[in-house]
Scaffold this motif. Structure first.
Motif, PDB file in Angstrom:
ATOM      1  N   ARG A 188       0.829  -1.207   0.000  1.00  0.00           N
ATOM      2  CA  ARG A 188       0.000   0.000   0.000  1.00  0.00           C
ATOM      3  C   ARG A 188       0.866   1.261   0.000  1.00  0.00           C
ATOM      4  O   ARG A 188       0.553   2.251  -0.656  1.00  0.00           O
ATOM      5  CB  ARG A 188      -0.900  -0.036   1.238  1.00  0.00           C
ATOM      6  N   LEU A 189       1.974   1.230   0.727  1.00  0.00           N
ATOM      7  CA  LEU A 189       2.815   2.423   0.842  1.00  0.00           C
ATOM      8  C   LEU A 189       3.740   2.622  -0.356  1.00  0.00           C
ATOM      9  O   LEU A 189       4.100   3.749  -0.672  1.00  0.00           O
ATOM     10  CB  LEU A 189       3.658   2.349   2.123  1.00  0.00           C
ATOM     11  N   THR A 190       4.149   1.535  -0.997  1.00  0.00           N
ATOM     12  CA  THR A 190       5.174   1.650  -2.052  1.00  0.00           C
ATOM     13  C   THR A 190       4.716   1.151  -3.420  1.00  0.00           C
ATOM     14  O   THR A 190       5.376   1.416  -4.423  1.00  0.00           O
ATOM     15  CB  THR A 190       6.430   0.837  -1.675  1.00  0.00           C
ATOM     16  N   GLY A 191       3.625   0.382  -3.438  1.00  0.00           N
ATOM     17  CA  GLY A 191       3.183  -0.225  -4.701  1.00  0.00           C
ATOM     18  C   GLY A 191       3.963  -1.473  -5.064  1.00  0.00           C
ATOM     19  O   GLY A 191       3.762  -2.062  -6.119  1.00  0.00           O
ATOM     20  N   LYS A 192       4.869  -1.901  -4.187  1.00  0.00           N
ATOM     21  CA  LYS A 192       5.717  -3.064  -4.496  1.00  0.00           C
ATOM     22  C   LYS A 192       5.300  -4.294  -3.695  1.00  0.00           C
ATOM     23  O   LYS A 192       4.922  -4.186  -2.526  1.00  0.00           O
ATOM     24  CB  LYS A 192       7.179  -2.745  -4.165  1.00  0.00           C
ATOM     25  N   ASP A 193       5.412  -5.452  -4.354  1.00  0.00           N
ATOM     26  CA  ASP A 193       5.116  -6.716  -3.679  1.00  0.00           C
ATOM     27  C   ASP A 193       6.360  -7.240  -2.970  1.00  0.00           C
ATOM     28  O   ASP A 193       7.435  -7.299  -3.570  1.00  0.00           O
ATOM     29  CB  ASP A 193       4.657  -7.774  -4.696  1.00  0.00           C
TER      30      ASP A 193
END
Length: 204
Positions: A188-193
């Protein structure tokens, strides 16, 4: 009596706003006010936390979905108060999780990401403000006080990549239930999995 009680409640609500100061003077929403009130109540009633909480306030808070029907609470704290929050973080998080019906609570420091300077400009930007540095710092914030012991980029059979972050196995019993929350909040904060896990223990 009733009027006095109402006045005390109003005073308490006004005082609780001291526990949240959003950036640029924005007004806190109803959920942020409820977190600020919880912090204010803890400061007023919890002898262990009282002294440390007195000088602390948050920048913001949000309730987010972290997969399935799970929700987590993310609390954003000012960078200069980071050490103060870390000092009491385990006890504070435990108390807040009780107040918010057992939802996972994570504390993240507000950090600035500075854009790379334009070509031809000699403006240096601090390394701590690069995207990579900020994302790494968010990882460390999320799992604090557990330490990150390794990071690996793995390739699945279909060729897709998965970034795995390995946590100190000595904390497995206390943080294992939060691994999905860490991943959901980071996304949610970075868009990264990112997949959080523990290294496989090799028997000697």
């Amino acid at each position: 009596g009733q009027q006095e009680g109402a006045a005390q409640h109003t005073r308490g609500a006004a005082m609780s706003t001291l526990k949240i100061m959003k950036e640029k003077g924005a007004a806190p929403d109803a959920f942020e006010q409820s977190v600020a009130q919880a912090l204010f109540d803890l400061e007023a009633t919890n002898a262990e936390l009282k002294g440390d909480l007195r000088d602390l306030y948050i920048h913001g808070a949000a309730e987010i979905d972290v997969g399935g029907s799970q929700k987590a609470i993310v609390i954003h704290v000012p960078y200069r108060l980071r050490k103060g929050f870390q000092k009491i973080q385990q006890r504070l998080v435990g108390e807040l999780e009780k107040k918010f019906s057992g939802k996972d609570v994570v504390v993240v420091t507000t950090r600035r990401i500075m854009r790379p300077p334009h070509v031809g400009y000699a403006t240096a930007r601090p390394r701590s403000h690069t995207l990579t540095a900020v994302h790494n710092a968010i990882l460390e914030d999320l799992v604090y006080p557990t330490e990150i012991v390794g990071k690996r980029l793995r390739y699945r059979q279909d060729g897709s990549r998965v970034f795995k972050v390995y946590l100190d196995p000595k904390d497995k019993s206390s943080v294992e239930s939060k691994l999905d929350t860490f991943g959901g909040v980071y996304k949610r904060l970075t868009g990264k999995d990112v997949v959080f896990d523990f290294p496989v223990q090799q028997d000697a």
